[in-house]
Design a protein around this motif. Structure first.
Motif, PDB file in Angstrom:
ATOM      1  N   SER A 197     -59.737  35.537  52.508  1.00  0.00           N
ATOM      2  CA  SER A 197     -60.531  36.491  53.289  1.00  0.00           C
ATOM      3  C   SER A 197     -60.020  36.594  54.716  1.00  0.00           C
ATOM      4  O   SER A 197     -59.971  37.692  55.292  1.00  0.00           O
ATOM      5  CB  SER A 197     -62.003  36.082  53.275  1.00  0.00           C
ATOM      6  OG  SER A 197     -62.546  36.197  51.982  1.00  0.00           O
ATOM      7  N   ILE A 198     -59.646  35.462  55.292  1.00  0.00           N
ATOM      8  CA  ILE A 198     -59.117  35.496  56.655  1.00  0.00           C
ATOM      9  C   ILE A 198     -57.793  36.254  56.688  1.00  0.00           C
ATOM     10  O   ILE A 198     -57.548  37.073  57.589  1.00  0.00           O
ATOM     11  CB  ILE A 198     -58.973  34.071  57.202  1.00  0.00           C
ATOM     12  CG1 ILE A 198     -60.371  33.466  57.421  1.00  0.00           C
ATOM     13  CG2 ILE A 198     -58.164  34.046  58.500  1.00  0.00           C
ATOM     14  CD1 ILE A 198     -60.370  32.014  57.843  1.00  0.00           C
ATOM     15  N   ALA A 199     -56.924  36.024  55.704  1.00  0.00           N
ATOM     16  CA  ALA A 199     -55.675  36.784  55.634  1.00  0.00           C
ATOM     17  C   ALA A 199     -55.966  38.268  55.431  1.00  0.00           C
ATOM     18  O   ALA A 199     -55.354  39.137  56.067  1.00  0.00           O
ATOM     19  CB  ALA A 199     -54.805  36.253  54.497  1.00  0.00           C
ATOM     20  N   GLY A 200     -56.923  38.572  54.566  1.00  0.00           N
ATOM     21  CA  GLY A 200     -57.266  39.968  54.311  1.00  0.00           C
ATOM     22  C   GLY A 200     -57.821  40.682  55.519  1.00  0.00           C
ATOM     23  O   GLY A 200     -57.655  41.897  55.655  1.00  0.00           O
ATOM     24  N   SER A 201     -58.464  39.921  56.409  1.00  0.00           N
ATOM     25  CA  SER A 201     -59.036  40.548  57.605  1.00  0.00           C
ATOM     26  C   SER A 201     -57.974  41.118  58.519  1.00  0.00           C
ATOM     27  O   SER A 201     -58.276  41.967  59.365  1.00  0.00           O
ATOM     28  CB  SER A 201     -59.891  39.532  58.370  1.00  0.00           C
ATOM     29  OG  SER A 201     -59.090  38.548  59.012  1.00  0.00           O
ATOM     30  N   ARG A 202     -56.717  40.685  58.357  1.00  0.00           N
ATOM     31  CA  ARG A 202     -55.639  41.152  59.227  1.00  0.00           C
ATOM     32  C   ARG A 202     -54.788  42.231  58.585  1.00  0.00           C
ATOM     33  O   ARG A 202     -53.731  42.589  59.084  1.00  0.00           O
ATOM     34  CB  ARG A 202     -54.751  39.958  59.643  1.00  0.00           C
ATOM     35  CG  ARG A 202     -55.456  38.951  60.569  1.00  0.00           C
ATOM     36  CD  ARG A 202     -56.172  39.654  61.709  1.00  0.00           C
ATOM     37  NE  ARG A 202     -56.670  38.771  62.735  1.00  0.00           N
ATOM     38  CZ  ARG A 202     -57.915  38.315  62.820  1.00  0.00           C
ATOM     39  NH1 ARG A 202     -58.796  38.649  61.879  1.00  0.00           N
ATOM     40  NH2 ARG A 202     -58.301  37.542  63.812  1.00  0.00           N
ATOM     41  N   THR A 203     -55.221  42.755  57.453  1.00  0.00           N
ATOM     42  CA  THR A 203     -54.537  43.877  56.826  1.00  0.00           C
ATOM     43  C   THR A 203     -55.189  45.184  57.272  1.00  0.00           C
ATOM     44  O   THR A 203     -56.323  45.187  57.760  1.00  0.00           O
ATOM     45  CB  THR A 203     -54.628  43.775  55.300  1.00  0.00           C
ATOM     46  OG1 THR A 203     -56.007  43.903  54.894  1.00  0.00           O
ATOM     47  CG2 THR A 203     -54.075  42.440  54.789  1.00  0.00           C
ATOM     48  N   PRO A 204     -54.493  46.318  57.123  1.00  0.00           N
ATOM     49  CA  PRO A 204     -55.143  47.600  57.430  1.00  0.00           C
ATOM     50  C   PRO A 204     -56.425  47.806  56.631  1.00  0.00           C
ATOM     51  O   PRO A 204     -57.421  48.311  57.167  1.00  0.00           O
ATOM     52  CB  PRO A 204     -54.068  48.635  57.068  1.00  0.00           C
ATOM     53  CG  PRO A 204     -52.771  47.890  57.242  1.00  0.00           C
ATOM     54  CD  PRO A 204     -53.062  46.481  56.808  1.00  0.00           C
ATOM     55  N   PHE A 205     -56.418  47.413  55.359  1.00  0.00           N
ATOM     56  CA  PHE A 205     -57.631  47.478  54.551  1.00  0.00           C
ATOM     57  C   PHE A 205     -58.728  46.626  55.179  1.00  0.00           C
ATOM     58  O   PHE A 205     -59.884  47.050  55.289  1.00  0.00           O
ATOM     59  CB  PHE A 205     -57.330  46.985  53.133  1.00  0.00           C
ATOM     60  CG  PHE A 205     -58.549  46.741  52.279  1.00  0.00           C
ATOM     61  CD1 PHE A 205     -59.223  47.797  51.696  1.00  0.00           C
ATOM     62  CD2 PHE A 205     -59.015  45.453  52.062  1.00  0.00           C
ATOM     63  CE1 PHE A 205     -60.342  47.580  50.901  1.00  0.00           C
ATOM     64  CE2 PHE A 205     -60.131  45.214  51.268  1.00  0.00           C
ATOM     65  CZ  PHE A 205     -60.799  46.290  50.688  1.00  0.00           C
ATOM     66  N   GLY A 206     -58.366  45.426  55.610  1.00  0.00           N
ATOM     67  CA  GLY A 206     -59.341  44.533  56.219  1.00  0.00           C
ATOM     68  C   GLY A 206     -59.944  45.097  57.488  1.00  0.00           C
ATOM     69  O   GLY A 206     -61.149  44.956  57.736  1.00  0.00           O
ATOM     70  N   ALA A 207     -59.111  45.731  58.292  1.00  0.00           N
ATOM     71  CA  ALA A 207     -59.626  46.330  59.524  1.00  0.00           C
ATOM     72  C   ALA A 207     -60.643  47.425  59.214  1.00  0.00           C
ATOM     73  O   ALA A 207     -61.680  47.536  59.878  1.00  0.00           O
ATOM     74  CB  ALA A 207     -58.465  46.899  60.340  1.00  0.00           C
ATOM     75  N   SER A 208     -60.345  48.209  58.175  1.00  0.00           N
ATOM     76  CA  SER A 208     -61.277  49.273  57.798  1.00  0.00           C
ATOM     77  C   SER A 208     -62.581  48.709  57.276  1.00  0.00           C
ATOM     78  O   SER A 208     -63.673  49.172  57.635  1.00  0.00           O
ATOM     79  CB  SER A 208     -60.632  50.163  56.730  1.00  0.00           C
ATOM     80  OG  SER A 208     -59.456  50.782  57.220  1.00  0.00           O
ATOM     81  N   VAL A 209     -62.494  47.704  56.407  1.00  0.00           N
ATOM     82  CA  VAL A 209     -63.709  47.121  55.829  1.00  0.00           C
ATOM     83  C   VAL A 209     -64.532  46.422  56.903  1.00  0.00           C
ATOM     84  O   VAL A 209     -65.771  46.495  56.905  1.00  0.00           O
ATOM     85  CB  VAL A 209     -63.347  46.149  54.691  1.00  0.00           C
ATOM     86  CG1 VAL A 209     -64.567  45.356  54.230  1.00  0.00           C
ATOM     87  CG2 VAL A 209     -62.753  46.911  53.519  1.00  0.00           C
ATOM     88  N   SER A 210     -63.857  45.743  57.823  1.00  0.00           N
ATOM     89  CA  SER A 210     -64.583  45.010  58.857  1.00  0.00           C
ATOM     90  C   SER A 210     -65.430  45.936  59.724  1.00  0.00           C
ATOM     91  O   SER A 210     -66.462  45.524  60.255  1.00  0.00           O
ATOM     92  CB  SER A 210     -63.606  44.218  59.726  1.00  0.00           C
ATOM     93  OG  SER A 210     -62.990  43.191  58.973  1.00  0.00           O
ATOM     94  N   GLU A 211     -64.990  47.179  59.864  1.00  0.00           N
ATOM     95  CA  GLU A 211     -65.799  48.133  60.618  1.00  0.00           C
ATOM     96  C   GLU A 211     -67.151  48.368  59.952  1.00  0.00           C
ATOM     97  O   GLU A 211     -68.122  48.780  60.605  1.00  0.00           O
ATOM     98  CB  GLU A 211     -65.052  49.458  60.766  1.00  0.00           C
ATOM     99  CG  GLU A 211     -63.877  49.394  61.729  1.00  0.00           C
ATOM    100  CD  GLU A 211     -63.258  50.759  61.959  1.00  0.00           C
ATOM    101  OE1 GLU A 211     -63.915  51.769  61.617  1.00  0.00           O
ATOM    102  OE2 GLU A 211     -62.129  50.810  62.469  1.00  0.00           O
ATOM    103  N   ALA A 212     -67.206  48.096  58.646  1.00  0.00           N
ATOM    104  CA  ALA A 212     -68.471  48.280  57.924  1.00  0.00           C
ATOM    105  C   ALA A 212     -69.524  47.279  58.356  1.00  0.00           C
ATOM    106  O   ALA A 212     -70.704  47.425  58.000  1.00  0.00           O
ATOM    107  CB  ALA A 212     -68.240  48.169  56.419  1.00  0.00           C
TER     108      ALA A 212
END
Length: 447
Positions: free
Chosen positions: A25-40
């Protein structure tokens, strides 16, 4: 079921699964997908639970969704072999978020994750190999039930409430994989939806909402509605036979590569051949991969899509492209499927020379086996076999490999001291009086 009822080896593997999912999850947070999801996170206001790898907090249900979704951003999360369910990513995300909300102990969270993983694996094994071919992602369909039961454990639901919650969960069953056609990202959301749905169903059941008692086997239940007149008929005994004494979740594999799990044994076989025979792309005339029939629609066809993936998520479910990148670059790491690689003419030309042939002697999903045959331009023929995928019970990853994977995944987010602290906290998770002692370690040092 209590912590004392969970076998020691299942407790030990569950700790590793918790560590693995946190790192993913921490690695995923630094992907473009992660950035988009984190805005949620703005959709889930609150301060109940941490969004891992960030300084953000959200409601428990929001943190469960976000952390669960981010855990599959790299296609790097564990899989129960027979059902092909990514069981741990939604379970860990849900259990830690709900555990923060309820002030649960580490022992309670470990027990809940073990329960959730077992239920997800068993529901997915009622009709193995039947859902992908119909366009459904097993994790999206089955993992919500595992999360429902783990949430019921943490919330201490009464039996009637738990029955209602399970019935409600069936209304959340989803998981379309149309995104495999064009390389878009919606599949990565499925562990997040599963985490959110299972918690929601448990809370609704606790609050008195009713749900159908025959959610699995009923006339319009999960299997009848999704499979119609499937053959063979669902084996509902897989749900309850020896439940609590035989642990199906023991037959789940960690991932050493960020790619669809059925490709893993082919990668290891290819990388060994590359080194042993000193294979360069120009020497390779043809690569032949005998495969089990059930994986064809997952990672082998349609040929045009698999040989020319549009995105990293597209490439992660392609046998042809993945083996080509492995042969050319000599690795499939966290940074695989980069934009430059997806356009590399050498890799793409080799992908065109990777073929598959359905072999009826290959095992089903209970065992991921890989065979790679290379024919060279000068007429030589080499073969390598991986009988059991690395990371499985028959070919396990070591503690050092799993911890090394975690460290790689949190690089540039957590510093070495923080990574060590998380590893230590997970290793003694059952001793923590409150699981927030673990989740509080996951914000980046510079936040």
């Amino acid at each position: 079921m209590t912590f004392a009822d969970v076998p020691e080896d299942v407790v030990a593997s569950t700790r590793f699964r918790v560590l693995d999912v946190i790192g993913l999850s921490i690695a995923g947070s630094r992907t473009p997908f992660g950035a988009s999801v984190s805005e949620a996170a703005t959709l889930y206001p609150g301060d109940e639970a941490a969004v891992w790898g960030t300084a953000r907090r959200a409601s428990a249900i929001g943190a469960a969704f976000i952390n669960g979704a981010l855990s599959q951003a790299l296609e790097y999360d564990d899989t129960h072999n027979e059902s092909i369910v990514h069981m741990s990513s939604p379970a860990v995300a849900a259990a830690l978020a709900l555990g923060e909300r309820t002030g649960a102990s580490g022992r309670d969270v470990l027990t809940a994750v073990a329960i959730g993983n077992e239920i997800s694996a068993r529901v997915g094994s009622v009709t193995p190999q039947q859902f992908h071919k119909r366009g459904f992602h097993p994790s999206g369909l089955f993992a919500p039930f595992g999360v429902c039961w783990l949430a019921a454990s943490l919330l201490r639901l009464a039996p009637a409430q738990m029955v209602a919650a399970a019935g409600i969960t069936g209304s959340f069953a989803a998981g379309l994989i149309q995104c495999w056609v064009d390389g878009t990202q919606s599949k990565f959301l499925h562990p997040g939806w599963a985490a959110q749905s299972g918690i929601t169903a448990a809370v609704l059941g606790q609050s008195g909402v009713t749900g159908p008692g025959e959610v699995f086997e009923g006339r319009f239940g999960l299997f009848a509605s999704h499979l119609q007149a499937a053959e063979p008929a669902p084996a509902f005994g897989r749900l309850t036979d020896n439940l609590g004494s035989v642990w199906d979740s023991r037959n789940a594999s960690f991932k050493p590569f960020p790619v669809a799990h059925v490709i893993h044994p082919y990668i290891d076989a290819a990388l060994r051949l590359r080194v042993r025979e000193r294979l360069t792309p120009e020497r390779i005339a043809r690569v032949i991969c005998p495969v089990a029939a059930y994986i064809v629609g997952i990672v082998c066809e349609p040929l045009a899509e698999k040989r020319r993936p549009l995105t990293d998520s597209h490439g992660r479910v392609s046998l042809q492209y993945t083996l080509a990148e492995a042969f050319v670059l000599g690795r499939i790491s966290k940074d695989a499927y980069a934009p430059a690689s997806l356009r590399d003419p050498t890799i793409l030309a080799l992908a065109d020379r990777v073929e598959f042939v359905v072999d009826p002697t290959m095992p089903g999903s209970e065992r991921f086996k890989g065979v790679v045959i290379v024919e060279t331009a000068d007429g030589q023929r080499f073969e390598e076999i991986e009988e059991h995928n690395r990371g499985s019970a028959a070919n396990p990853m070591s503690r050092g490999e799993i911890e090394g994977k975690f460290r790689e995944n949190v690089t540039n987010v957590l510093d070495m001291r923080q990574a060590d602290a998380v590893i230590d906290a997970v290793a003694r998770l059952e001793t923590l009086e409150n699981v927030s002692a673990l989740t509080g370690l996951m914000a980046p040092a510079h936040a």
